[in-house]
Design a protein around this motif. Structure first.
Motif, PDB file in Angstrom:
ATOM      1  N   SER C  79       0.941  -1.232  -0.119  1.00 56.42           N
ATOM      2  CA  SER C  79      -0.098   0.221  -0.002  1.00 56.42           C
ATOM      3  C   SER C  79       0.913   1.395  -0.027  1.00 56.42           C
ATOM      4  CB  SER C  79      -0.851   0.047   1.003  1.00 56.42           C
ATOM      5  OG  SER C  79      -0.316  -0.158   2.219  1.00 56.42           O
ATOM      6  N   ASN C  82       2.415   1.679  -3.492  1.00 52.72           N
ATOM      7  CA  ASN C  82       1.686   1.890  -4.782  1.00 52.72           C
ATOM      8  C   ASN C  82       1.062   3.260  -4.277  1.00 52.72           C
ATOM      9  OD1 ASN C  82      -1.598   2.103  -5.197  1.00 52.72           O
ATOM     10  ND2 ASN C  82      -0.453   1.218  -6.696  1.00 52.72           N
ATOM     11  N   THR C  83       0.753   3.872  -3.209  1.00 58.96           N
ATOM     12  CA  THR C  83       0.603   5.248  -2.838  1.00 58.96           C
ATOM     13  C   THR C  83       1.520   6.012  -3.091  1.00 58.96           C
ATOM     14  OG1 THR C  83      -0.787   4.368  -0.927  1.00 58.96           O
ATOM     15  CG2 THR C  83      -0.528   6.902  -1.020  1.00 58.96           C
ATOM     16  N   SER C  86       1.526   6.079  -7.046  1.00 60.72           N
ATOM     17  CA  SER C  86       0.369   6.821  -7.943  1.00 60.72           C
ATOM     18  C   SER C  86       0.199   8.231  -7.580  1.00 60.72           C
ATOM     19  CB  SER C  86      -1.011   6.147  -6.927  1.00 60.72           C
ATOM     20  OG  SER C  86      -1.111   5.057  -7.544  1.00 60.72           O
ATOM     21  N   LEU C  87       0.812   8.814  -6.388  1.00 61.15           N
ATOM     22  CA  LEU C  87       0.802  10.005  -5.966  1.00 61.15           C
ATOM     23  C   LEU C  87       1.735  10.871  -6.761  1.00 61.15           C
ATOM     24  CD1 LEU C  87      -0.727  11.840  -4.153  1.00 61.15           C
ATOM     25  CD2 LEU C  87       1.167  11.981  -2.629  1.00 61.15           C
ATOM     26  N   TYR C 149      -2.495  -2.183  -8.750  1.00 64.29           N
ATOM     27  CA  TYR C 149      -3.075  -1.049  -8.362  1.00 64.29           C
ATOM     28  C   TYR C 149      -2.817   0.434  -8.614  1.00 64.29           C
ATOM     29  CZ  TYR C 149      -3.689  -4.879  -4.478  1.00 64.29           C
ATOM     30  OH  TYR C 149      -4.170  -5.659  -3.839  1.00 64.29           O
ATOM     31  N   ASN C 153      -5.581   3.531  -8.948  1.00 65.51           N
ATOM     32  CA  ASN C 153      -5.223   4.450  -8.097  1.00 65.51           C
ATOM     33  C   ASN C 153      -4.646   5.946  -8.751  1.00 65.51           C
ATOM     34  OD1 ASN C 153      -6.045   3.737  -5.683  1.00 65.51           O
ATOM     35  ND2 ASN C 153      -4.379   2.902  -5.100  1.00 65.51           N
ATOM     36  N   ALA C 157      -5.615   9.627  -8.452  1.00 60.26           N
ATOM     37  CA  ALA C 157      -4.739  10.800  -7.993  1.00 60.26           C
ATOM     38  C   ALA C 157      -4.548  11.756  -8.971  1.00 60.26           C
ATOM     39  CB  ALA C 157      -3.375   9.913  -7.919  1.00 60.26           C
ATOM     40  N   ALA C 203      -3.421  10.680  -1.079  1.00 60.71           N
ATOM     41  CA  ALA C 203      -2.692   9.796  -0.536  1.00 60.71           C
ATOM     42  C   ALA C 203      -3.626   8.692   0.392  1.00 60.71           C
ATOM     43  CB  ALA C 203      -1.580  10.293   0.205  1.00 60.71           C
ATOM     44  N   CYS C 206      -5.968   6.945  -1.901  1.00 60.12           N
ATOM     45  CA  CYS C 206      -5.126   5.406  -2.590  1.00 60.12           C
ATOM     46  C   CYS C 206      -4.935   4.440  -1.682  1.00 60.12           C
ATOM     47  CB  CYS C 206      -4.151   6.096  -3.243  1.00 60.12           C
ATOM     48  SG  CYS C 206      -4.274   7.217  -4.719  1.00 60.12           S
ATOM     49  N   TRP C 207      -4.369   5.018  -0.465  1.00 59.04           N
ATOM     50  CA  TRP C 207      -3.856   4.010   0.548  1.00 59.04           C
ATOM     51  C   TRP C 207      -4.710   3.049   0.964  1.00 59.04           C
ATOM     52  CZ3 TRP C 207      -4.050   2.367   5.370  1.00 59.04           C
ATOM     53  CH2 TRP C 207      -3.088   1.753   5.964  1.00 59.04           C
ATOM     54  N   TRP C 211      -4.729  -0.907   0.706  1.00 59.40           N
ATOM     55  CA  TRP C 211      -4.604  -1.568   1.774  1.00 59.40           C
ATOM     56  C   TRP C 211      -5.728  -2.691   1.984  1.00 59.40           C
ATOM     57  CZ3 TRP C 211      -1.602  -2.323   6.047  1.00 59.40           C
ATOM     58  CH2 TRP C 211      -2.015  -2.935   6.911  1.00 59.40           C
TER      59      TRP C 211
END
Lengths: 337, 378, 279
Positions: C79, C82-83, C86-87, C149, C153, C157, C203, C206-207, C211
Motif C-alpha cells: 500500500s 503503490n500510494t 500513484s501520487l 493497483y 489509484n 490521483a 494519498a 489511494c492508500w 490496503w
C-alpha cells in the motif's frame, strides 16, 4: 457626473477609439494562428503527462486488447492453453444480451444502484449535514465523524464476510437481536441470505460500508463553505430550513454530484462482497452483471463470453457516466462556475 | 538602473491586444500607463516581465535584447494587481523571496529586508502572514518584494486600486517619495486618470491595440490627440457635441446636430477646420471653459468691466441641475437643445429652470473628427 | 411556536443520526465481542452479545501464526509503495494537465486517464494474470500488485491533483518566476506547500484502497506475497471458520487506516473539500 450632448452616434463610438471591431486584423496576428505560449519547452508537459499514460498503457493496453480480441472468439480455459480457438463474430455478445441470466442481473443492478449507490449518497449527505448543523460540540463532531467513517476502513471482502456471519439465519446475531428487541418471536427466523433477500442483504451490507464515503465528502464540502454567507442569512433572519434549501444545498450540489459519480463508478464494478457473501446466489438471485463476467471467466471458463460481458458492462457504464458528466457540466455552467 | 525600450510589441490571444507598440522609458523615469479596464495594460506589463511570449517585437533593457529571456532570467520586478503574496510565508519571507532565489547570504537578507520594511513602515509586521494584515499593508509587502530585488525595471500593476481613498492618497505620496523607485525605469499601470496625472513624469493613454497619446500631464490635458484622451482626462468630463461645420460669412459655425445650438469657431481654429468644412465633427468643450456670467451681460459680449470675460461669445441657457461639491460647483444647463456642463463657484445659487448666460472660451475648444476621433487642429 | 417546532425537528434529526450511528456501530461491536470469545462460544445456536468468558489471548493467538504478521507487513509494503507511486505519477500528470493543457487535448487526455478507473477489474483479471506471469518477477510478487493497483489509484490521483492544481492561482507561481525562481524551484517553494492538504487526502484515499484490496491479491498472489485480506480466510480449523480470530485480526488490521485517518483528518477534510468544491 458627466452628461453628454446629443447622443447621436457619438456615444456609439464610446470607448472604441480604435476598435478592432472596425479594422481588419493585422498581418502578424493572422500569421500567428492563435493559442497561448508557454514558459516551458514543449517536451516538459508531454513527458509529465506521457509518463503516467505510458505506465497505464503498458499495464492496461495488453489486457484490454486481449480482452477485445477474445470477446470475438469462442475461447475457453482449455482452448486458451492449447491455442485452439476460433472467431465467432458477435456471437458472444448475442449470447450475453439475450441471456435471461444477464437480464436478471440487470434488474439486480438497478435495484442495487437505487438502494445502494443512490441511497448511500442521499443518506451520506443527510447525515453529514445533520452532523454539521445539529451537533453542537466540536469534539463530539469529530468523534462521531471518526466513528461513522469506520466501516470504510475495512476491506470490502471482510465486510461481506462479517455480514454473512451476522445474517446467518439460525445463529446469526441480527436475527437474535431482533428477537431480543421483540421484532421477532423466538421461533422465527429471517432468511437473510435466501433467494428473496440475498440481493437486499448484499445491498444493505454495501450501504453499511459505503455511506461513509459520501458522508465524508459532503461533510468536508460543508466545512469549506464560506461562513460569511451564513452570517448574512442569519442577520436577514432566514429560517434554517430556508438556509438549507436555498444556500447550502445549491452550493453543495457539485460536491454531491461528485460523490455520486465516485460511488457509481465504484459500485457497478464491485464484486468483492458478492464473491464472499453470496457468491451471486442462492440460485443467482443476487448476481450482478460484473459478477457474472467474473463467474464466466474464472469459474465457468467461458473466456470469450466473459470478455463480451466485460465490454458490454464497460460501454454501458461509460455512456452513463459521460452523460452524467455532460449534465453536470451544463448545470455548473448555468451556475456560473 | 537601465532604460527600457519596447519595439513594435505585438501580442494577441483570441483577438489582437497589443498592436506594434513602441515606447521608451528612460532611466529613472516614472512612466504611467492609463486606460480603461481590459484594454491590455496588464498584458503589456506581462510582456515586459516575460510572462507572455511576444508574437512580434523586441524588448530591450539598456540596449540588451531580453526578448528571448525567461522571466526568471530577466532582472525585472513586478507587483500584481492581486498582490500575489505567498499565503504560507510570513511577510518577512515574502519580501525576502527574490533574495533567497539568488541564494543571498542570510545576514544580508535580514539587513536588506529590514531596511525595505522600515522604509515602507511595515517592519512591525514581519512575522505575520498575508491574511493577517490589511490591504494597504499587503500592498506595501508586495512593493517591498520588488524593491528588495533591485531590478532594472519596475512594473507596477494597479498597485493601489483596491484600497480605499484615504490609504490611496497616502500611498501615492509614498510613491512620490520613494527614491529607490525613482532611480529605476518604472512603468505604472492604473485605470484612474487622476492618479495617472498626479504621478507620472510621462503618461501614455492606452486604447485598443495601442497608445493613443504619450506625453506629460499638461500635454495630454491641454492638447488631447484624440477624443478618447480628451474624454477620459478631466473631471467633470468634457462636453461632447456632435456638430456639423458651416460657413458663416468669414467665420465658421459649429451647429449641433439635431439641436439648435450654434457655436462660433474661434479664429485660431478656422484655418485648420476650414478644410473639413461640412464633415461631421465632435466639438469638445471642457466645463471650465464655459463661464457662468452675471445676469447683466449682453448677448454679444460682456460690457465694460470685462476682464477675463471680455469679448466672449455668450449663449443663453436654462439651468437643469446644480451640484455644489465642496470646492467646485457643477452646473448642468441646457442651451439650444443640448445639455452642457459648466464649472462655477460652489457658492452660487441656481434654481432649475432659471435662465443663465454662459460665456464660451472658444479658443480652448477642441474639434475632433467624428470618424477617427483625431484632434483636428493639432 | 417556531422555537418548539425547531426543537422537535432537531430531536428527530438527531435521533435519525443516532439510529444510523447504532446501525454502524453494532456490527463493529459484535466484531469486538466475538474477537474476545473462546472458540466454543462463537457458533452457539443463540449467540451471546457479551462474552461469557474472555479470551484476550485470541489476539496473541493470531500472531502465533507467523503468516499474520507477515501479511500485515506485506500489506504495508504494497500500500505505501503503490500510494507513493500513484501520487508521484498523479502529481506529474495533474500538474501538466492543470497548467499547460487546458484545451480540448487536455480534457480528452484527462478523461482517458480517468476512464481507466471505470474499468471493471474483473474484465482484465485473466489477461493480467498472463501478463504478469510472463514477466521475470511473476504474478506472486510485490511488484505485480503495486503496478496493478496503479490502474485504479493513479487515475484518481491524477484527477484530484489536477483539480487541486487548478485551484492554486497561477499568479503565485508567476510572482515566483519574477523573483528569480525557475519553474521547478517555484513548484517546490510555492505550489507544493499550497497543495499539500490535497495531496494528503489523495494519498489517504489511494492508500485505503490498496490496503483493503482483496480480489486481485487473492488471485494473483498467495505465497510469496500475502496481503492481510488474503490471509484472513486462513483462520480455519478444518472446515470451521475461527470467527473469533477472523474478527480479531480484522480489528487489528483496522488500526493503521483508522490511525492515519485520525491523524490526517484535518488535511483530508480540507483537501477533499478544496478539490471537490471546484471539481
Amino acid at each position: 457626473m458627466s452628461t453628454q450632448a446629443v447622443p447621436g452616434d457619438a456615444a456609439a463610438d464610446a470607448d472604441d477609439a480604435r476598435a478592432f471591431a472596425g479594422r481588419p486584423y493585422p498581418d502578424w496576428f493572422k500569421a500567428k494562428g492563435g493559442g497561448r505560449s508557454r514558459l516551458v519547452s514543449w517536451w516538459v508537459p508531454t513527458v509529465m503527462v506521457g509518463l503516467p499514460i505510458l505506465v497505464i498503457v503498458c499495464i492496461v493496453i495488453y489486457p484490454t486488447v486481449w480482452m477485445f480480441y477474445h470477446a470475438f472468439q469462442n475461447t475457453n480455459m482449455m482452448s486458451l492453453f492449447t491455442g485452439n480457438w476460433s472467431p465467432v463474430g458477435w456471437a458472444n455478445f448475442a449470447t450475453v444480451l439475450s441471456s435471461d441470466r444477464f437480464h436478471a442481473s440487470l434488474t439486480h443492478l438497478a435495484i442495487y444502484l437505487t438502494f445502494g449507490a443512490c441511497l448511500q449518497v442521499l443518506l451520506g449527505t443527510a447525515l453529514a449535514l445533520i452532523l454539521y448543523e445539529f451537533v453542537r460540540s466540536n469534539v463530539l463532531k469529530t468523534v462521531l465523524l471518526i466513528l461513522l467513517v469506520l466501516p470504510m476502513m475495512l476491506p470490502p471482502s471482510i465486510v461481506g464476510v462479517l455480514w454473512k456471519f451476522l445474517l446467518q439465519a439460525n445463529n446469526g446475531a441480527v436475527n437474535h437481536l431482533f428477537i431480543a428487541l421483540g421484532f421477532l418471536d423466538p421461533t422465527q427466523r429471517i432468511e437473510w441470505l435466501d433467494t428473496d433477500l440475498a440481493l437486499w442483504s448484499l445491498t444493505m451490507a454495501d450501504t453499511w460500508q459505503w455511506t461513509a464515503l459520501p458522508l465524508l465528502i459532503v461533510y468536508s464540502g460543508r466545512v469549506s463553505l464560506p461562513p460569511a454567507i451564513y452570517e448574512a442569512a442569519r442577520v436577514d433572519g432566514a429560517s434554517r430550513w430556508l438556509v438549507m434549501r436555498r444556500l447550502t444545498l445549491p452550493m453543495l450540489r457539485e460536491i454531491i454530484a461528485i460523490a455520486f459519480i465516485i460511488r457509481f463508478m465504484d459500485a457497478y464494478k464491485f464484486v468483492d462482497k458478492v464473491y464472499v457473501m453470496t457468491s451471486g446466489g442462492p440460485a443467482q438471485s443476487s448476481e450482478l452483471p460484473v459478477f457474472i463476467a467474473f463467474q464466466k471467466g474464472i469459474r465457468e471458463f467461458q473466456i470469450g463470453e466473459a470478455a463480451a460481458y466485460a465490454i458490454i458492462i464497460f460501454v454501458f457504464a461509460a455512456i452513463l457516466i459521460v452523460l452524467f458528466l455532460q449534465y453536470l457540466k451544463r448545470v455548473l455552467k448555468a451556475q456560473g462556475l | 538602473m537601465a532604460r527600457l525600450e519596447l519595439q513594435g510589441i505585438c501580442k494577441g490571444f483570441d483577438e489582437p491586444v497589443l498592436d506594434r507598440i513602441t515606447l521608451t522609458v528612460e532611466e529613472g523615469q516614472f512612466f504611467v500607463l492609463v486606460g480603461p479596464s481590459g484594454i491590455g495594460k496588464t498584458t503589456l506589463l506581462r510582456c515586459v516581465a516575460g510572462l507572455e511570449r511576444l508574437d512580434a517585437g523586441r524588448v530591450l533593457v539598456d540596449d540588451r535584447d531580453i526578448t528571448d529571456l525567461k522571466p526568471y532570467h530577466r532582472n525585472v520586478a513586478m507587483t500584481f494587481e492581486s498582490y500575489a503574496l505567498y499565503p504560507h510565508l510570513t511577510v518577512f519571507e515574502n519580501i525576502a523571496s527574490p533574495l533567497k532565489a539568488r541564494r543571498t547570504d542570510p545576514a544580508e537578507i535580514k539587513r536588506r529586508v529590514g531596511s525595505v520594511a522600515e522604509l515602507l513602515r511595515i517592519d512591525h509586521l514581519l512575522d505575520r502572514r498575508p491574511h493577517e494584515v490589511s490591504g494597504g499593508q499587503k500592498q506595501r509587502t508586495a512593493l517591498g518584494r520588488t524593491l528588495v530585488a533591485r531590478p532594472d525595471v519596475f512594473l507596477l500593476d494597479e498597485p493601489i486600486s483596491h484600497l480605499d481613498a484615504k490609504i490611496r492618497h497616502e500611498l501615492r505620496r509614498q510613491f512620490h517619495q520613494l527614491e529607490d523607485l525613482r532611480r529605476v525605469a518604472t512603468v505604472y499601470v492604473t485605470h484612474d486618470y487622476a492618479e495617472a496625472l498626479s504621478l507620472g513624469d510621462r503618461i501614455a493613454v492606452m486604447g485598443h491595440g495601442g497608445l493613443e497619446q504619450v506625453g506629460t500631464a499638461r500635454e495630454l490635458f491641454e492638447q488631447p490627440a484624440t477624443l478618447f484622451v480628451a474624454r477620459h482626462l478631466g473631471q467633470p468630463s468634457i462636453n461632447e457635441i456632435a456638430c456639423a461645420l458651416e460657413g458663416d460669412g468669414d467665420g465658421l459655425m459649429a451647429r449641433a446636430r439635431g439641436a439648435d445650438l450654434r457655436v462660433p469657431v474661434a479664429p485660431r481654429h478656422r484655418q485648420g477646420l476650414a478644410a473639413v468644412n461640412g464633415t461631421p465633427v465632435t466639438l469638445g468643450i471642457r466645463p471650465q471653459h464655459l463661464r457662468v456670467l452675471p445676469p447683466d451681460t449682453t448677448p454679444d459680449g460682456v460690457p465694460g468691466e470685462g476682464g477675463a470675460d471680455a469679448g466672449l461669445p455668450v449663449i443663453e441657457a436654462r439651468v437643469e441641475i446644480f451640484e455644489a461639491l465642496g470646492a467646485i460647483g457643477v452646473l448642468l444647463a441646457e442651451a439650444g437643445g443640448v445639455s452642457l456642463t459648466a464649472l462655477t463657484s460652489p457658492d452660487a445659487h441656481f434654481e432649475p429652470g432659471q435662465p443663465v448666460r454662459l460665456g464660451m472660451e472658444t479658443g480652448a475648444f477642441h474639434y475632433f473628427s467624428r470618424e477617427t476621433g483625431q484632434n483636428l487642429h493639432l | 411556536m417556531g422555537e418548539t417546532n425547531f426543537r422537535v425537528v432537531r430531536i428527530v434529526l438527531l435521533a435519525f443520526l443516532a439510529v444510523w450511528l447504532l446501525f454502524t456501530l453494532f456490527p463493529l461491536y459484535f466484531m469486538l465481542v466475538t474477537s474476545l470469545k473462546p472458540v466454543e462460544e462463537i457458533n452457539r445456536m443463540v449467540p451471546t452479545f457479551w462474552p461469557e468468558s474472555f479470551r484476550p489471548g485470541n489476539y496473541a493467538g493470531i500472531f502465533a501464526d507467523p503468516g499474520s504478521l507477515k501479511s500485515l507487513i506485506d500489506s504495508l509494503i504494497v500500500s505505501f509503495s503503490n500510494t507513493a507511486l500513484s501520487l508521484f505519477l498523479g502529481t506529474l500528470a495533474g500538474y501538466a494537465l492543470a497548467r499547460w493543457m487546458r484545451g480540448a487535448v487536455g480534457e480528452n487526455l484527462a478523461f482517458f486517464i480517468l476512464s481507466n478507473r471505470m474499468f471493471p477489474p474483473v474484465a482484465i483479471l485473466i489477461p493480467m494474470f498472463f501478463l504478469f506471469d510472463a514477466t521475470p518477477w511473476g504474478t506472486d510478487s510485490y511488484i505485480s500488485l503495486i503496478l496493478l493497483y496503479l490502474v485504479f489509484n493513479m487515475p484518481l490521483a491524477t484527477w484530484l491533483m489536477m483539480v487541486f492544481f487548478r485551484d492554486t492561482p497561477r499568479e503565485l507561481e508567476e510572482a515566483a518566476y519574477l523573483d528569480g525562481y525557475t519553474p521547478l524551484r517555484a513548484f517546490f517553494k510555492v505550489t507544493l506547500p499550497l497543495v499539500l492538504p490535497g495531496m494528503i487526502s489523495v494519498a489517504m484515499l489511494c492508500w485505503i484502497f490498496a490496503w483493503n484490496e482483496y480480489l486481485f491479491a487473492n488471485l494473483l498472489t498467495g505465497s510469496n506475497v500475502k496481503t492481510f485480506p488474503v490471509h484472513i480466510p486462513t483462520f480455519t480449523l478444518g472446515s470451521q471458520t475461527l470467527w473469533n480470530l477472523v474478527m480479531a485480526f480484522s480489528l487489528v488490521a483496522m488500526i493503521p487506516p483508522v490511525t492515519l485517518f485520525i491523524i490526517l483528518r484535518r488535511y483530508m477534510v480540507r483537501g477533499l473539500s478544496l478539490g471537490v468544491v471546484k471539481g
